[in-house]
Motif scaffolding. Structure first.
Motif, mmCIF file in Angstrom:
data_model
loop_
_atom_site.group_PDB
_atom_site.id
_atom_site.type_symbol
_atom_site.label_atom_id
_atom_site.label_comp_id
_atom_site.label_asym_id
_atom_site.label_seq_id
_atom_site.Cartn_x
_atom_site.Cartn_y
_atom_site.Cartn_z
ATOM 1 N N PHE A 69 58.418 102.033 -90.352
ATOM 2 C CA PHE A 69 57.167 102.763 -90.085
ATOM 3 C C PHE A 69 57.446 104.221 -89.774
ATOM 4 O O PHE A 69 58.336 104.543 -88.976
ATOM 5 N N LEU A 82 58.647 111.174 -98.100
ATOM 6 C CA LEU A 82 58.888 110.161 -97.063
ATOM 7 C C LEU A 82 58.938 108.750 -97.642
ATOM 8 O O LEU A 82 59.741 107.929 -97.209
ATOM 9 N N GLN A 124 51.644 94.104 -82.669
ATOM 10 C CA GLN A 124 51.191 93.304 -83.811
ATOM 11 C C GLN A 124 52.324 92.478 -84.413
ATOM 12 O O GLN A 124 52.113 91.370 -84.896
ATOM 13 N N GLU A 167 59.916 105.891 -86.965
ATOM 14 C CA GLU A 167 60.111 107.345 -86.947
ATOM 15 C C GLU A 167 58.781 107.947 -86.523
ATOM 16 O O GLU A 167 57.804 107.890 -87.276
ATOM 17 N N GLY A 181 44.765 101.597 -91.727
ATOM 18 C CA GLY A 181 45.808 101.072 -90.858
ATOM 19 C C GLY A 181 45.394 99.802 -90.154
ATOM 20 O O GLY A 181 46.146 98.821 -90.123
ATOM 21 N N ILE A 215 55.370 101.501 -94.093
ATOM 22 C CA ILE A 215 54.078 102.131 -93.770
ATOM 23 C C ILE A 215 54.339 103.615 -93.539
ATOM 24 O O ILE A 215 55.162 103.982 -92.699
ATOM 25 N N THR A 216 53.656 104.464 -94.308
ATOM 26 C CA THR A 216 53.979 105.906 -94.279
ATOM 27 C C THR A 216 52.769 106.755 -93.869
ATOM 28 O O THR A 216 51.626 106.339 -94.040
ATOM 29 N N GLY A 264 56.469 110.679 -83.536
ATOM 30 C CA GLY A 264 56.104 112.083 -83.341
ATOM 31 C C GLY A 264 57.185 112.903 -82.652
ATOM 32 O O GLY A 264 58.238 112.396 -82.244
ATOM 33 N N CYS A 281 57.133 116.272 -88.608
ATOM 34 C CA CYS A 281 57.604 115.640 -87.375
ATOM 35 C C CYS A 281 58.719 116.442 -86.719
ATOM 36 O O CYS A 281 58.849 116.456 -85.501
HETATM 37 P P1 NAD Z 1 49.421 107.433 -88.105
HETATM 38 O O1 NAD Z 1 50.258 106.732 -87.109
HETATM 39 O O2 NAD Z 1 47.994 107.659 -87.809
HETATM 40 O O3 NAD Z 1 49.439 106.652 -89.503
HETATM 41 C C1 NAD Z 1 50.646 106.346 -90.166
HETATM 42 C C2 NAD Z 1 50.433 105.107 -91.018
HETATM 43 O O4 NAD Z 1 50.194 103.997 -90.155
HETATM 44 C C3 NAD Z 1 49.228 105.192 -91.962
HETATM 45 O O5 NAD Z 1 49.578 104.600 -93.202
HETATM 46 C C4 NAD Z 1 48.193 104.364 -91.233
HETATM 47 O O6 NAD Z 1 47.235 103.803 -92.101
HETATM 48 C C5 NAD Z 1 49.052 103.286 -90.602
HETATM 49 N N1 NAD Z 1 48.459 102.592 -89.439
HETATM 50 C C6 NAD Z 1 47.557 103.074 -88.555
HETATM 51 N N2 NAD Z 1 47.250 102.126 -87.656
HETATM 52 C C7 NAD Z 1 47.974 101.022 -87.972
HETATM 53 C C8 NAD Z 1 48.103 99.719 -87.419
HETATM 54 N N3 NAD Z 1 47.402 99.348 -86.343
HETATM 55 N N4 NAD Z 1 48.950 98.857 -87.995
HETATM 56 C C9 NAD Z 1 49.672 99.214 -89.085
HETATM 57 N N5 NAD Z 1 49.590 100.411 -89.667
HETATM 58 C C10 NAD Z 1 48.748 101.318 -89.112
HETATM 59 O O7 NAD Z 1 50.169 108.792 -88.428
HETATM 60 P P2 NAD Z 1 49.662 109.991 -89.352
HETATM 61 O O8 NAD Z 1 48.557 110.689 -88.628
HETATM 62 O O9 NAD Z 1 49.431 109.462 -90.739
HETATM 63 O O10 NAD Z 1 50.971 110.911 -89.422
HETATM 64 C C11 NAD Z 1 51.286 111.888 -88.479
HETATM 65 C C12 NAD Z 1 52.325 111.379 -87.499
HETATM 66 O O11 NAD Z 1 53.492 110.945 -88.205
HETATM 67 C C13 NAD Z 1 52.803 112.434 -86.532
HETATM 68 O O12 NAD Z 1 52.870 111.903 -85.242
HETATM 69 C C14 NAD Z 1 54.197 112.772 -87.040
HETATM 70 O O13 NAD Z 1 55.080 113.303 -86.089
HETATM 71 C C15 NAD Z 1 54.649 111.456 -87.546
HETATM 72 N N6 NAD Z 1 55.753 111.622 -88.490
HETATM 73 C C16 NAD Z 1 57.015 111.276 -88.071
HETATM 74 C C17 NAD Z 1 58.105 111.459 -88.927
HETATM 75 C C18 NAD Z 1 59.507 111.121 -88.468
HETATM 76 O O14 NAD Z 1 60.379 111.017 -89.334
HETATM 77 N N7 NAD Z 1 59.777 110.947 -87.192
HETATM 78 C C19 NAD Z 1 57.898 111.991 -90.195
HETATM 79 C C20 NAD Z 1 56.600 112.340 -90.574
HETATM 80 C C21 NAD Z 1 55.535 112.139 -89.711
#
Ligand code: NAD
Length: 504
Positions: free
Chosen positions: A241, A172, A254, A265, A223, A163-164, A267, A299
């Protein structure tokens, strides 16, 4: 190529998405959602629709998981050297479509071509790195005891869910999916709903390069629908994830009923710590790069600037000058550094944080405003807050935009206390000429990754991941295989040892 030529080319690459939409991909077939429902994907440049994507349901996820399960046996049994060749072919095919990937990614995410031009090459590199390790993925250790030899061996865990997030989806996705495939797992991928286009290209490219049907499946959607169903599916053995910390916590809940193996991975609120003895020009360039590249939607961005008090005014002015000169513009303009943020919802969040920072008493010395950019999309000027303190929300919470918060520190002890006083712990960037201090400080810094006198320069064999609310587990090198594989120990008796005779 000029901006005008880029626009014409991008439109040609996007036409198919406008006509066909963004389908799911299950068992080698492009398929609509089982409900027939779609959702609109808009471009952050002009907020106009780019495509309609399949709104995946639990039924679609079930079909995809079953396809991944059916394909697992043969894929896992394929010799590592054969998998290696196939994954290299995928890398070649990615490189061959580098321009298309870059242009589609720019228009879908708002990320500048300056950075996205390399997205395909980085993605291909991810495939090559794990491809080369596929032949040894199952290798283990030999552990000897008196009268016993133990042999460990690894097996792919089964079908996995990936899940990205929306920020740099192509890069990613390859980073998460390539090691899963190299390990012998089959995959169901759920990309982010804001930017699903390049995931569709990726699965097509992989199958075009010879990946067997069902090894890689794609379910688009939200999501709380498709994503949730994937994390709850009994045939899916692990979830890789990348996304927000709060979402990670939800996924942990879940996945509990089916005892999912999880890798998160999440925030960050990463500090860049600048001591007075540092090379200030280089430190300023690195700080500017780490917060303003990729629109600050990164991130590992260095969103907190901790500066020794004696150089605080001089250094923050250096950063502010550089920030003011950064070009905000259309993502396809080759000179653009900052493109539009992903979506009006996210833009609103970032603008709210700028207002919060001001109301908390911090001073905007660069940016702080929405920019009227080409297409009228979600443009925000690179922003620097000075006069901040660590208890402010702009110093504690992940903004995920081009907003930097600068805080002075008196000495090393205070710098460390400030750096560690957040919920996150993904990266830290340390600037000092004192090698002893550099070691002492980085040793105590609560972060999964620390760069000393450097911006984030990735070396793929090194571990990638965070501590505290920034993540669970590590990617990179063998760490990725450890996640996607089960380790088994087999003990052989090497002598006729005495067996307790219980009923004899
Ligand atoms: P998000 O958590 O809103 O969504 C990420 C993914 O999770 C999406 O595909 C979304 O549809 C899915 N999702 C949402 N709710 C879900 C659920 N209940 N069950 C399963 N899947 C679900 O994140 P975003 O807004 O898309 O991305 C930004 C965030 O990602 C920031 O916090 C950033 O720091 C983080 N990020 C971390 C890294 C890392 O390597 N640590 C890299 C890139 C981004």
């Amino acid at each position: 190529m000029s901006f005008a030529e880029n626009e014409i080319k991008a439109e040609a690459y996007l036409r198919r998405f406008r006509v066909e939409g963004v389908a799911n991909h299950i068992g080698g077939q492009a398929t609509p959602s089982s409900s027939g429902a779609t959702f609109e994907v808009i471009s952050p440049v002009d907020l106009k629709p780019l495509a309609h994507a399949a709104r995946g349901t639990a039924e679609d996820v079930d079909r995809a998981a079953k396809a991944a399960k059916a394909a697992f046996g043969d894929w896992a049994a394929m010799p590592g050297v054969t998998r290696k060749k196939l994954l290299h072919k995928i890398a070649d095919a990615i490189v061959a479509r580098a321009e298309e990937i870059a242009f589609v990614e720019c228009m879908d995410t708002g990320q500048a071509l300056k950075f996205m031009a390399k997205a395909a090459l980085r993605g291909a590199e991810n495939f090559r790195f794990f491809a080369d390790r596929a032949p040894e993925a199952r290798d283990g250790r030999s552990l000897r005891a008196e009268g016993q030899v133990n042999i460990t061996t690894r097996h792919p865990i089964g079908p996995v869910g990936v899940i990205t997030p929306w920020n740099t989806p192509f890069m990613l996705s390859t980073w998460k999916i390539a090691p899963a495939l190299a390990a012998g797992c089959t995959v169901v991928h759920k990309p982010a709903e804001f930017s699903p286009l390049s995931a569709r290209l990726l699965v097509e490219i992989a199958e075009g390069a010879g990946l067997p049907n069902g090894v890689w499946n794609l379910v688009n959607g939200f999501g709380e629908e498709a994503g949730k169903a994937l994390t709850e599916h009994p045939d899916i053995k692990a979830i890789g994830f990348v996304g927000e910390s709060g979402t990670g916590a939800m996924i942990m809940r879940q996945g509990a009923a089916t005892l999912k193996r999880l890798h998160f991975e999440l925030g960050g609120k990463n500090p860049v710590i600048v001591f007075a003895d540092a090379d200030l020009e280089r430190a300023a360039d690195a700080a500017v790069f780490m917060i303003y590249s990729l629109n600050g939607e990164r991130c590992t961005s260095s969103s907190r600037l901790l500066v020794e008090a004696s150089i605080y005014d001089r250094f923050t002015e250096l950063v502010a000058e550089k920030a003011r000169r950064i070009k905000v513009g259309h993502p396809l303009d080759p000179d653009t550094v900052i493109g539009p943020l992903i979506h009006p919802v996210h833009e609103k969040k970032v603008l709210e944080y700028i207002a919060i920072g001001k109301s908390e008493g911090a001073t905007v010395v660069a940016g702080g405003v929405k920019v009227d950019g080409p297409g009228g999309g979600c443009y925000i000027a690179p922003t620097l807050f000075t006069g901040a303190n660590n208890s402010m929300r702009v110093a504690q919470e992940e903004i995920f935009g081009p907003v930097l918060t600068a805080i002075p520190f008196a000495d090393e002890a205070e710098a460390l206390a400030l750096a560690n006083d957040v919920e996150y712990g993904l990266t830290g960037y340390l600037w000092t000429a004192d090698v002893t201090r550099a070691f002492r400080f980085s040793d105590r810094l609560e972060a999964g990754m620390v760069w000393v006198n450097s911006e984030n320069v990735r070396h793929l064999p090194t571990p990638f991941g965070g501590v505290k609310n920034s993540g669970v587990g590590r990617d990179g090198g063998d760490w990725s295989f450890d996640f996607y594989m089960e380790t088994k120990n087999i003990a052989f008796a090497t002598a006729a040892h005495a067996i307790p005779e219980l009923g004899g």
